[in-house]
Design a protein around this motif. Sequence first.
Motif, PDB file in Angstrom:
ATOM      1  N   ASN B 335       0.856  -1.184   0.000  1.00 23.64           N
ATOM      2  CA  ASN B 335       0.000   0.000   0.000  1.00 23.64           C
ATOM      3  C   ASN B 335       0.891   1.233   0.000  1.00 23.64           C
ATOM      4  O   ASN B 335       2.121   1.116   0.061  1.00 23.64           O
ATOM      5  CB  ASN B 335      -0.993  -0.020   1.162  1.00 23.64           C
ATOM      6  CG  ASN B 335      -0.329   0.159   2.507  1.00 23.64           C
ATOM      7  OD1 ASN B 335       0.866   0.437   2.590  1.00 23.64           O
ATOM      8  ND2 ASN B 335      -1.093  -0.004   3.573  1.00 23.64           N
ATOM      9  N   ASN B 336       0.291   2.414  -0.049  1.00 26.85           N
ATOM     10  CA  ASN B 336       1.137   3.593  -0.218  1.00 26.85           C
ATOM     11  C   ASN B 336       1.802   4.042   1.076  1.00 26.85           C
ATOM     12  O   ASN B 336       2.477   5.049   1.109  1.00 26.85           O
ATOM     13  CB  ASN B 336       0.392   4.735  -0.931  1.00 26.85           C
ATOM     14  CG  ASN B 336      -0.786   5.250  -0.135  1.00 26.85           C
ATOM     15  OD1 ASN B 336      -1.100   4.703   0.933  1.00 26.85           O
ATOM     16  ND2 ASN B 336      -1.438   6.285  -0.638  1.00 26.85           N
ATOM     17  N   ALA B 337       1.598   3.244   2.156  1.00 25.91           N
ATOM     18  CA  ALA B 337       2.381   3.484   3.369  1.00 25.91           C
ATOM     19  C   ALA B 337       3.520   2.464   3.467  1.00 25.91           C
ATOM     20  O   ALA B 337       4.249   2.447   4.457  1.00 25.91           O
ATOM     21  CB  ALA B 337       1.479   3.388   4.600  1.00 25.91           C
ATOM     22  N   TYR B 360      -7.433  -0.306   0.528  1.00 26.07           N
ATOM     23  CA  TYR B 360      -6.137   0.372   0.616  1.00 26.07           C
ATOM     24  C   TYR B 360      -5.792   0.988  -0.742  1.00 26.07           C
ATOM     25  O   TYR B 360      -6.408   0.667  -1.770  1.00 26.07           O
ATOM     26  CB  TYR B 360      -5.040  -0.612   1.024  1.00 26.07           C
ATOM     27  CG  TYR B 360      -4.958  -1.840   0.140  1.00 26.07           C
ATOM     28  CD1 TYR B 360      -4.150  -1.837  -1.003  1.00 26.07           C
ATOM     29  CD2 TYR B 360      -5.700  -2.983   0.420  1.00 26.07           C
ATOM     30  CE1 TYR B 360      -4.083  -2.949  -1.830  1.00 26.07           C
ATOM     31  CE2 TYR B 360      -5.637  -4.094  -0.404  1.00 26.07           C
ATOM     32  CZ  TYR B 360      -4.837  -4.073  -1.532  1.00 26.07           C
ATOM     33  OH  TYR B 360      -4.783  -5.167  -2.355  1.00 26.07           O
ATOM     34  N   ARG B 366      -1.038   8.862  -4.670  1.00 24.54           N
ATOM     35  CA  ARG B 366      -0.900   9.978  -3.727  1.00 24.54           C
ATOM     36  C   ARG B 366      -2.286  10.364  -3.219  1.00 24.54           C
ATOM     37  O   ARG B 366      -3.121  10.796  -3.985  1.00 24.54           O
ATOM     38  CB  ARG B 366      -0.226  11.168  -4.402  1.00 24.54           C
ATOM     39  CG  ARG B 366       1.258  10.938  -4.687  1.00 24.54           C
ATOM     40  CD  ARG B 366       1.715  11.916  -5.739  1.00 24.54           C
ATOM     41  NE  ARG B 366       1.324  13.264  -5.347  1.00 24.54           N
ATOM     42  CZ  ARG B 366       2.186  14.195  -4.928  1.00 24.54           C
ATOM     43  NH1 ARG B 366       3.464  13.922  -4.863  1.00 24.54           N
ATOM     44  NH2 ARG B 366       1.764  15.386  -4.604  1.00 24.54           N
ATOM     45  N   GLN B 368      -5.009   9.909   0.662  1.00 26.48           N
ATOM     46  CA  GLN B 368      -5.301   9.115   1.859  1.00 26.48           C
ATOM     47  C   GLN B 368      -6.761   8.726   1.848  1.00 26.48           C
ATOM     48  O   GLN B 368      -7.584   9.394   1.232  1.00 26.48           O
ATOM     49  CB  GLN B 368      -5.049   9.938   3.136  1.00 26.48           C
ATOM     50  CG  GLN B 368      -3.658  10.431   3.300  1.00 26.48           C
ATOM     51  CD  GLN B 368      -3.676  11.812   3.950  1.00 26.48           C
ATOM     52  OE1 GLN B 368      -3.923  12.826   3.326  1.00 26.48           O
ATOM     53  NE2 GLN B 368      -3.449  11.829   5.249  1.00 26.48           N
TER      54      GLN B 368
ATOM     55  N   GLN C 262      -6.551  18.254  -1.785  1.00 29.86           N
ATOM     56  CA  GLN C 262      -6.385  16.824  -2.067  1.00 29.86           C
ATOM     57  C   GLN C 262      -5.360  16.598  -3.163  1.00 29.86           C
ATOM     58  O   GLN C 262      -4.634  15.610  -3.149  1.00 29.86           O
ATOM     59  CB  GLN C 262      -7.723  16.213  -2.483  1.00 29.86           C
ATOM     60  CG  GLN C 262      -8.668  16.006  -1.328  1.00 29.86           C
ATOM     61  CD  GLN C 262      -9.813  15.094  -1.739  1.00 29.86           C
ATOM     62  OE1 GLN C 262      -9.612  14.020  -2.279  1.00 29.86           O
ATOM     63  NE2 GLN C 262     -11.024  15.537  -1.476  1.00 29.86           N
ATOM     64  N   GLY C 265      -2.274  16.179  -1.701  1.00 30.99           N
ATOM     65  CA  GLY C 265      -2.135  15.023  -0.821  1.00 30.99           C
ATOM     66  C   GLY C 265      -2.827  15.121   0.525  1.00 30.99           C
ATOM     67  O   GLY C 265      -2.675  14.253   1.365  1.00 30.99           O
ATOM     68  N   SER C 267      -6.234  14.734   2.178  1.00 31.80           N
ATOM     69  CA  SER C 267      -7.544  14.332   1.668  1.00 31.80           C
ATOM     70  C   SER C 267      -8.507  13.795   2.719  1.00 31.80           C
ATOM     71  O   SER C 267      -9.363  12.991   2.404  1.00 31.80           O
ATOM     72  CB  SER C 267      -7.363  13.301   0.557  1.00 31.80           C
ATOM     73  OG  SER C 267      -6.657  12.195   1.044  1.00 31.80           O
ATOM     74  N   SER C 268      -8.414  14.225   3.953  1.00 34.21           N
ATOM     75  CA  SER C 268      -9.400  13.711   4.896  1.00 34.21           C
ATOM     76  C   SER C 268     -10.422  14.781   5.249  1.00 34.21           C
ATOM     77  O   SER C 268     -10.146  15.975   5.165  1.00 34.21           O
ATOM     78  CB  SER C 268      -8.715  13.186   6.155  1.00 34.21           C
ATOM     79  OG  SER C 268      -7.853  14.169   6.646  1.00 34.21           O
TER      80      SER C 268
END
Lengths: 371, 369, 306
Positions: B335-337, B360, B366, B368, C262, C265, C267-268
């Motif tokens: 995943n991206n983490a 995920y 890029r 979240q 977003q 980066g 995005s919440s």
Amino acid sequence: MSIRIPPVAARGLALGLPALPTVLAVATTVLLFSVFLWAREIPVLEAGALIYQGAFGSTFSWENTLLRAAPLMLTALCVALPARAGLIIIGGEGALVLGGLAAAVTPLWLPALPASLMWVAMAAAAMAMGGFWIGLSGWMRQRRGVNETIGSLLLSYIALAVFRHLVEGPLRDPASLNKPSTAPLPDAYSVGVISDTFYVHWGLVAGVVVCALAHVLVRHSVSGFAFSIVGGNVRAARMIGLPVNRLVLVTCVLGGAAAGLAGMFEVAAVQGSANAALIAGYGTSGILVAFAARHNPLAIIVCAILLGGVEASGSLLQRRLGLPDATTLILEGVLFVNLLAWEALNGRVLHWRIHWRERGRTPAEGVVQHG
Amino acid sequence: MPILNRRSFIKAAGVLGASAALPVNLARAADKPVTVGFIYVGAKDDFGYNQAHAEAAAIIKGLPNVTVIEEENVPETVAVQRSMEAMIRQDGAQLIFPTSFGYFDPHVIKVARKYPEVRFAHCGGLWQKGVHPDNAGSFFGYIDEGQYLNGVVAGHMSKSKKLGFVAAKPIPQVLRNLNAFTLGARSVDPEITTTVIFTGDWSLPVKEAEAANSLIDQGCDVLTCHVDGPKVLVETAEKRGVMTCGYHASQAALAPKGYLTGAEWNWETPYRAHVMALQSGAPMNNFMRGGLKEGFVKTSPYGPAVSDAAKAAADAVKASMLKCEFSIFTGPIRNNAGEVMVAEGTVLTQTDVVLERMDYLVEGVRGQI
Amino acid sequence: MAEIDYSVLLLALLAGAIRVGTPFLFVSLGECLTEKGGRINLGLEGILVVGAMSGYAVAYLTDSAWLGVLAAGCAGGALGAFHGVICSLPRVNDIAFGIALILLGTGLAFFFGKAFIQPQAPSLPSIELGAWSDDARVRSALSVNVLFFIGVALTLLMHWGLRATRWGLVLRLVGDHAQSARALGYRPALVRTLATAGGGFLAGVGGAYLSLYYPGSWNEGLSSGQGLMAVALVIFARWQPLNCLWAALLFGASGAVGPALQAVGISSGYYLFAAMPYALTLLVMYLSCRPNQTLSGAPGELSLNR
């Protein structure tokens, strides 16, 4: 020339008269909508028959209509009750969804209970949440003079955002996959239908009962009378020592509680969890129902059924005549425009009504003079 | 109880006349007249999700001995339950296609239990034996195959090595597409990243346009999306001179210069299968899935901008997909983490339901959730 | 993230504020005009949708985007006048009637708009203020639609007109104290109806901006409540046209900042972000209101104040 009107008939007229603008509005709606259909070369009589059949033509249609009317009765009260005290609240949608959310999370946070107790708890949570949200509008209005119409509209938008955030974020059930929802309500706690031959959930009974209670409250109780004094003239109300702020707040909280209860039934009887499908415009339709019913709780029942019927009929229009779904929206729009516009006649009607009622009281003078 | 009215009688008579003229072998396969209902959550012509369904329904309408009834803009409330029941009781529908994901639980399940003799073929749901009624079922397409191919083409065509993806909500179906797109692009060049923007709902034109502009401002030069109507994104990108890959249906006409290719639904296949099964009396296929090979999804023809190298690479992957020799989600996938999501040596085939629970973002995305 | 280019981000934000804010500007100027006359028209949401549809349809049929804008304005003006006339009748509640108008307007627009979802209409032109720059992003950000400049000009015109012209004074008098206006021989109902029609015209133009420029196509999900939001915006702007301009840009920026953040980066919480303008308006109302006193700047006859 003089016409003799028997006292009974005069009384009857006096009773029936308030319905006159409504009857005229419905008649005008039928006329205008027919012209619209005719201009679009849509068979008017067939469409009319289908609308009637879809709304009230069979037990199935009645179920359909009443199912849609049930939440509207409660959200309309969210407008009608504060209106007794002179407030125009248009944020019922927010109270409904937050109430629904509160109801949906109650079983998750409580130990297992018998279904009836759980329903009471869920309803209480939903009503408290809805009451708090609309109460906030009333409180800001009394405390700071923040206009309650705009205040409740803004609060409603905020409520929808908070609702979506919670349902798709912190309160989301990971198993809900592609339809972000709260954890599903256990089957034991879901509210069922009245009977297998009358397939309408208990939210309808709740709607009718709450409307009846509201009627008793506003028409036959001292508090109800106090609300009307506040709604009629705040200064007079203060002068006779009424607790204006508290009364206003009470109407708002009660109205919000009704909308919250609608949310609880949407969750417990229809959706089975809180998710974005709860945002279905019941709150907005409730505003129109309340105004069309002139904020009279019993008339709300009738108007909600009328609107429920129009909405129910759209399905048949689409399938049989191939009309777009927007046809129903137009019919609703024309209907409410007329219902509200014919209100203008109501002042006259009130005048005639008093006139005839007096005739009815004194039989010897039951004569209407016509110059 | 089906209520035969004048219109449906005329329709039925017309269909009878048409089938009489058909060759015998075709007419035999469709000798049982059936009524099929379609329910859409939005307008039938939205240039996207609902239109893809409605276009396939129009093909079904042309089949012999099939009467199609439709309703649009049906919300995911008690309204959809009543629409399904009305189709059954007023029009005698024997098969219903509720096409929005949100219809399944609880609405389709509830109505299916009440009408065990009617079939409910839902689009997108995860039907489970024993849990859900046997007269209900779900079908869906592995459109991530199309998105992977989009990614391969985009990876070849991108100069900035930055791609953009406008998504409605972070739900498994969307994430699977986003991840497949990214994996496809990174199969070309592992330096490529995809920036994702979630708009929050299925149809928010102004937000989608704004998202497209923001992505372009950040240097993304190929965009794609997963929202109900990709029209806005494709038009905005074309105006700003960047390339796009389509979704749901072909948007080639909206972007004659920048449209590369697209992942399209081909709902005709599952619709036809369900209708044929009903007509021939075969039992219902409750869990139907398919990708390019099965004809559930297809790709748009390449646009004029696509280079030969990109075409060749994408065609090669497509060919091995059609031969079932290709798997998009082949470990190791992080995943991206940086955490391993699919272990080295694990190959997730398309039918694996783990993929329908994806939660995920793969390495290279890029954003979240 | 070190790679964020803040100057581009800021420029993009400004551009986004203008792009997203222009329909807000038109609808809020319309609502401001309406409310200055003492009425509130929540139906501007429906009028916006009708404007978007009719503008797109006429632009497609005549192949002229400007005729589309004119048609959108006229359709909006007609619906506005309808609101104005009906609400002049006794006992008709303008708030409820506005909501009924939303239903009717969206119904009509969706019904007649079916035929115009697929075709492509010509788009409104924009002015390239960034032609000097080599950077495509700057050029794009400074490509501003003509309607925005017309909106700014209208703002200034309204600002001046309401203060300095006889018309403006009459409108404000009617809105603040209808009785005095009547005593001076004016007809409040007529003035209000005209103001509501004018407001409807502007809202219709705002709708045409949506369908003919940004995002630039007609479909049923086009409006995401810009019309209703404008009602909040006018209060935020305290019924001052100049403030409407700033508020429209602020509301526009808040719509643009979510996607922009977003894109770099972050995005919440996008739902909460989208609700910021509402929360802000509510906060401003709460802080600036006093009990037993109307909002400063609010027209006295407005049903909001009673």
